[in-house]
Design a protein around this motif. Structure first.
Motif, PDB file in Angstrom:
ATOM      1  N   GLY A 195     -17.473  -0.816   8.397  1.00 32.79           N
ATOM      2  CA  GLY A 195     -17.513  -0.498   6.983  1.00 32.79           C
ATOM      3  C   GLY A 195     -16.407   0.422   6.519  1.00 32.79           C
ATOM      4  N   PRO A 196     -16.357   0.681   5.217  1.00 29.67           N
ATOM      5  CA  PRO A 196     -15.275   1.496   4.659  1.00 29.67           C
ATOM      6  C   PRO A 196     -15.274   2.928   5.166  1.00 29.67           C
ATOM      7  CG  PRO A 196     -16.957   1.035   3.003  1.00 29.67           C
ATOM      8  CD  PRO A 196     -17.251   0.155   4.169  1.00 29.67           C
ATOM      9  N   SER A 197     -16.448   3.463   5.513  1.00 27.64           N
ATOM     10  CA  SER A 197     -16.482   4.847   5.974  1.00 27.64           C
ATOM     11  C   SER A 197     -15.860   4.998   7.359  1.00 27.64           C
ATOM     12  CB  SER A 197     -17.922   5.364   6.006  1.00 27.64           C
ATOM     13  OG  SER A 197     -18.681   4.724   7.013  1.00 27.64           O
ATOM     14  N   GLN A 198     -15.629   3.884   8.055  1.00 33.56           N
ATOM     15  CA  GLN A 198     -15.035   3.935   9.387  1.00 33.56           C
ATOM     16  C   GLN A 198     -13.619   3.374   9.421  1.00 33.56           C
ATOM     17  OE1 GLN A 198     -18.500   1.804  10.953  1.00 33.56           O
ATOM     18  NE2 GLN A 198     -18.782   3.461  12.430  1.00 33.56           N
ATOM     19  N   ALA A 199     -13.061   3.045   8.260  1.00 34.95           N
ATOM     20  CA  ALA A 199     -11.692   2.532   8.198  1.00 34.95           C
ATOM     21  C   ALA A 199     -10.706   3.634   8.570  1.00 34.95           C
ATOM     22  CB  ALA A 199     -11.391   2.003   6.803  1.00 34.95           C
ATOM     23  N   ARG A 200      -9.574   3.240   9.121  1.00 34.89           N
ATOM     24  CA  ARG A 200      -8.592   4.201   9.627  1.00 34.89           C
ATOM     25  C   ARG A 200      -7.443   4.471   8.659  1.00 34.89           C
ATOM     26  NH1 ARG A 200      -8.825   5.097  15.172  1.00 34.89           N
ATOM     27  NH2 ARG A 200     -10.982   4.846  15.868  1.00 34.89           N
ATOM     28  N   PHE A 201      -7.373   3.751   7.537  1.00 34.76           N
ATOM     29  CA  PHE A 201      -6.266   4.007   6.626  1.00 34.76           C
ATOM     30  C   PHE A 201      -6.468   5.336   5.907  1.00 34.76           C
ATOM     31  CE2 PHE A 201      -8.879   0.528   4.602  1.00 34.76           C
ATOM     32  CZ  PHE A 201      -9.682   1.355   3.834  1.00 34.76           C
ATOM     33  N   THR A 202      -5.350   5.920   5.462  1.00 26.51           N
ATOM     34  CA  THR A 202      -5.411   7.138   4.669  1.00 26.51           C
ATOM     35  C   THR A 202      -5.527   6.770   3.192  1.00 26.51           C
ATOM     36  OG1 THR A 202      -2.998   7.237   4.487  1.00 26.51           O
ATOM     37  CG2 THR A 202      -4.010   8.408   6.335  1.00 26.51           C
ATOM     38  N   THR A 203      -6.078   7.672   2.415  1.00 29.24           N
ATOM     39  CA  THR A 203      -6.285   7.391   0.995  1.00 29.24           C
ATOM     40  C   THR A 203      -4.956   7.171   0.279  1.00 29.24           C
ATOM     41  OG1 THR A 203      -8.244   8.802   1.099  1.00 29.24           O
ATOM     42  CG2 THR A 203      -7.462   8.192  -1.081  1.00 29.24           C
ATOM     43  N   LYS A 204      -3.937   7.925   0.654  1.00 31.70           N
ATOM     44  CA  LYS A 204      -2.631   7.769   0.010  1.00 31.70           C
ATOM     45  C   LYS A 204      -2.107   6.347   0.211  1.00 31.70           C
ATOM     46  CE  LYS A 204       2.052   9.712  -0.007  1.00 31.70           C
ATOM     47  NZ  LYS A 204       2.746   8.452   0.287  1.00 31.70           N
ATOM     48  N   GLU A 205      -2.190   5.848   1.450  1.00 30.86           N
ATOM     49  CA  GLU A 205      -1.733   4.482   1.717  1.00 30.86           C
ATOM     50  C   GLU A 205      -2.600   3.472   0.974  1.00 30.86           C
ATOM     51  OE1 GLU A 205       0.463   3.018   4.046  1.00 30.86           O
ATOM     52  OE2 GLU A 205       1.304   4.757   5.079  1.00 30.86           O
ATOM     53  N   LEU A 206      -3.902   3.690   0.978  1.00 31.58           N
ATOM     54  CA  LEU A 206      -4.816   2.760   0.321  1.00 31.58           C
ATOM     55  C   LEU A 206      -4.508   2.642  -1.160  1.00 31.58           C
ATOM     56  CD1 LEU A 206      -7.390   0.994   0.546  1.00 31.58           C
ATOM     57  CD2 LEU A 206      -8.724   3.062   0.076  1.00 31.58           C
ATOM     58  N   ARG A 207      -4.317   3.767  -1.826  1.00 31.93           N
ATOM     59  CA  ARG A 207      -4.079   3.753  -3.274  1.00 31.93           C
ATOM     60  C   ARG A 207      -2.824   2.998  -3.655  1.00 31.93           C
ATOM     61  NH1 ARG A 207      -5.805   9.970  -4.034  1.00 31.93           N
ATOM     62  NH2 ARG A 207      -7.933   9.666  -4.817  1.00 31.93           N
ATOM     63  N   GLU A 208      -1.827   2.980  -2.751  1.00 36.32           N
ATOM     64  CA  GLU A 208      -0.582   2.273  -3.067  1.00 36.32           C
ATOM     65  C   GLU A 208      -0.826   0.799  -3.357  1.00 36.32           C
ATOM     66  OE1 GLU A 208       3.006   3.009  -0.740  1.00 36.32           O
ATOM     67  OE2 GLU A 208       1.971   4.680   0.201  1.00 36.32           O
ATOM     68  N   LEU A 209      -1.855   0.219  -2.746  1.00 34.72           N
ATOM     69  CA  LEU A 209      -2.143  -1.198  -2.981  1.00 34.72           C
ATOM     70  C   LEU A 209      -2.501  -1.446  -4.446  1.00 34.72           C
ATOM     71  CD1 LEU A 209      -4.287  -2.073   0.181  1.00 34.72           C
ATOM     72  CD2 LEU A 209      -1.833  -2.451  -0.179  1.00 34.72           C
ATOM     73  N   GLY A 210      -3.113  -0.465  -5.079  1.00 34.91           N
ATOM     74  CA  GLY A 210      -3.519  -0.630  -6.471  1.00 34.91           C
ATOM     75  C   GLY A 210      -2.383  -0.491  -7.468  1.00 34.91           C
ATOM     76  N   GLY A 211      -1.202  -0.064  -7.006  1.00 34.27           N
ATOM     77  CA  GLY A 211      -0.076   0.113  -7.916  1.00 34.27           C
ATOM     78  C   GLY A 211       0.993  -0.941  -7.801  1.00 34.27           C
ATOM     79  N   LEU A 212       0.716  -2.029  -7.069  1.00 32.28           N
ATOM     80  CA  LEU A 212       1.723  -3.076  -6.887  1.00 32.28           C
ATOM     81  C   LEU A 212       1.813  -3.957  -8.125  1.00 32.28           C
ATOM     82  CD1 LEU A 212       0.793  -4.110  -3.233  1.00 32.28           C
ATOM     83  CD2 LEU A 212       2.716  -2.688  -3.958  1.00 32.28           C
ATOM     84  N   PRO A 213       3.018  -4.294  -8.569  1.00 36.10           N
ATOM     85  CA  PRO A 213       3.164  -5.124  -9.763  1.00 36.10           C
ATOM     86  C   PRO A 213       2.532  -6.504  -9.604  1.00 36.10           C
ATOM     87  CG  PRO A 213       5.239  -4.068  -9.174  1.00 36.10           C
ATOM     88  CD  PRO A 213       4.305  -3.850  -8.034  1.00 36.10           C
ATOM     89  N   ASP A 214       1.893  -6.977 -10.668  1.00 31.78           N
ATOM     90  CA  ASP A 214       1.326  -8.325 -10.734  1.00 31.78           C
ATOM     91  C   ASP A 214       0.397  -8.629  -9.554  1.00 31.78           C
ATOM     92  OD1 ASP A 214       0.898 -10.653 -12.081  1.00 31.78           O
ATOM     93  OD2 ASP A 214       2.664 -11.703 -11.314  1.00 31.78           O
ATOM     94  N   THR A 215      -0.315  -7.593  -9.115  1.00 34.32           N
ATOM     95  CA  THR A 215      -1.228  -7.731  -7.984  1.00 34.32           C
ATOM     96  C   THR A 215      -2.513  -6.977  -8.293  1.00 34.32           C
ATOM     97  OG1 THR A 215       0.633  -7.813  -6.428  1.00 34.32           O
ATOM     98  CG2 THR A 215      -1.530  -7.307  -5.508  1.00 34.32           C
TER      99      THR A 215
END
Length: 457
Positions: A195-215
């Motif tokens: 689940g998400p509580s056990q994911a290894r990504f950092t929040t900074k990296e994760l948030r970058e996905l939400g800022g990609l153009p036309d995505t």
């Protein structure tokens, strides 16, 4: 004077060299690398659009330009190169900082199908690693699956969704840029077994996905709700809590109809890569649920996800270096405070630092205290090690053994060639992608076409 060889010029190797020359005002350190270019995973593992992290190269550069540190690239140690025993004879001590050179496998049927790769192979391709396969990763691909939920998985997902305008200013090799610009990928699934509580990504990296153009990022609320911690994220550590909050926001957001979609999936375990024709065409996943003990169990329910490209990102693993002991269970060299252990006893003059010492854990900065511990152990041992007389300048001996070292001036010549290539393409610096071009740029002797190596004490 104490002479030390450090094998590997990534962060752990450079931090080891730095610690040695800081603690011993007379120590001479040669930093050897199999590649003609320094910086290890900072050059060949950090995503090209992460300029802030890549700028760490400047800190590493300052160490390699120290008057008592010498960079010798293009020197293979072990099988097919300078034997470990031979290298040990040229220096009072050798520190191995060779990282974790391979990736973990899924161990499922179909993993060998064309279109199935490790994330490491994909990263090497878009980072211009000279060993990278000239692969056609994206040909005919419109749906991709990335197995794993760590920062490397986020990196490759983000690169797959980037456009040419965003990647052109980076140092990505031209062939990879052209392939990504012409790519037809519109669906990217990043999938985790838990689940998400056990994911290894950092929040900074994760948030970058939400800022990609036309995505747009799509998250299934029902998959998040399977996580016992989802209902009360306040009980989670701060990093995991922030991740859950970001995912919750995406799950509740209305669809935007963007051209590309990144789907973040959880509680799905890959069990088979299924072929369509002669290549991978889908991934079969088994639905999992928490087992109440921090792990997961399968439910017997299955889902097929279409994919013409599958990238596994489930961790790195160290590999044996011929002549050194190796623990196959841990994927590391047996050691005590950085001292190599042979059959349980300390091996005089042999040391390790970085991932080959502790396993592939931590961030780049974690290598600094790890390297300092090893350097401290070495310097404690130095009085005994220095009783042995050395045969002369190791560089002369390495050349006599058949090595063709690329010295610092040769690396500077490679840098100039990459700047010139970028200018000719209307871009900034563009990496040279293969051994032949790197060697040609370094010059026939590895000391640059116009420059010479500064004299060492």
């Amino acid at each position: 004077m104490l002479r030390v060889a450090v094998v590997g010029s990534g962060p752990s190797g450079v931090y080891t060299a730095q610690s040695l020359v800081q603690q011993d005002p007379e120590a001479l350190v040669d930093v050897l690398d199999r590649l003609p270019c320094p910086y290890g995973l900072v050059r060949y593992g950090v995503a090209p659009d992460h300029e802030k992290i890549k700028s760490l190269q400047q800190n590493l550069r300052a160490v390699l330009e120290h008057e008592r540190v010498r960079f010798l690239g293009g020197v293979r140690v072990g099988a097919g190169g300078v034997p470990v025993a031979r290298l040990r004879g040229l220096y009072h001590a050798v520190v191995y900082c060779v990282g974790a050179a391979t990736d973990r496998r899924l161990g499922i049927p179909g993993e060998e199908l064309p279109g199935s790769f490790s994330a490491t192979e994909f990263v090497s391709w878009y980072s211009a690693h000279p060993d990278a396969a000239v692969g056609r990763f994206l040909q005919g691909v419109h749906s991709a699956v990335v197995v794993g939920v760590g920062n490397v998985a986020v990196d490759v997902t983000r690169i797959l969704a980037r456009g040419a305008a965003e990647l052109s200013p980076t140092d990505m090799p031209q062939a990879a840029l052209a392939a990504l610009a012409a790519g037809t990928v519109t669906e990217i699934h990043m999938v985790g077994r838990r689940g998400p509580s056990q994911a290894r990504f950092t929040t900074k990296e994760l948030r970058e996905l939400g800022g990609l153009p036309d995505t747009e990022v799509v998250v299934d609320e029902a998959e998040l709700a399977l996580d016992p911690a989802y209902g009360d994220p306040s009980a989670l550590p701060a990093a995991q809590r922030r991740n859950v909050e970001v995912l919750r926001g995406w799950a509740s957001a209305p669809a935007r109809g963007a051209r590309r979609r990144i789907r973040l999936r959880f509680f799905l375990r890959p069990v088979e890569l299924r072929a369509v024709g002669d290549r991978v065409g889908a991934v079969r996943f088994e639905r999992t649920v928490p087992d109440g003990h921090g792990g997961i169990r399968g439910t017997g329910g299955y889902e097929d996800v279409e994919a013409q490209l599958v990238l596994r990102s489930v961790g790195y693993r160290g590999v044996p270096l011929e002549g050194l002991p190796f623990d196959p269970e841990r994927g590391t060299v047996p050691q005590l405070a950085g001292r190599v252990l042979r059959e349980g006893a300390v091996a005089p003059g042999e040391y390790v630092a970085g991932w080959i010492k502790r396993g592939p854990t931590g961030v780049i900065g974690t290598n600094r205290p790890c390297a300092k511990e090893t350097a401290t152990s070495l310097l404690e041992d130095a009085p005994g090690l220095m009783r042995r007389e050395l045969p002369g300048d190791p560089l002369t001996m390495l050349r006599a053994a058949g090595a063709e070292p690329v010295e610092w001036a040769g690396w500077l010549a490679i840098e100039r060639a990459e700047a010139e290539l970028g200018a000719s393409l209307g871009r900034n610096v563009v990496k040279l992608p293969d051994w032949a071009s790197l060697r040609a740029a370094a010059g026939p002797t590895g000391i640059g076409v116009q420059d010479t190596q500064p004299q060492r004490p």
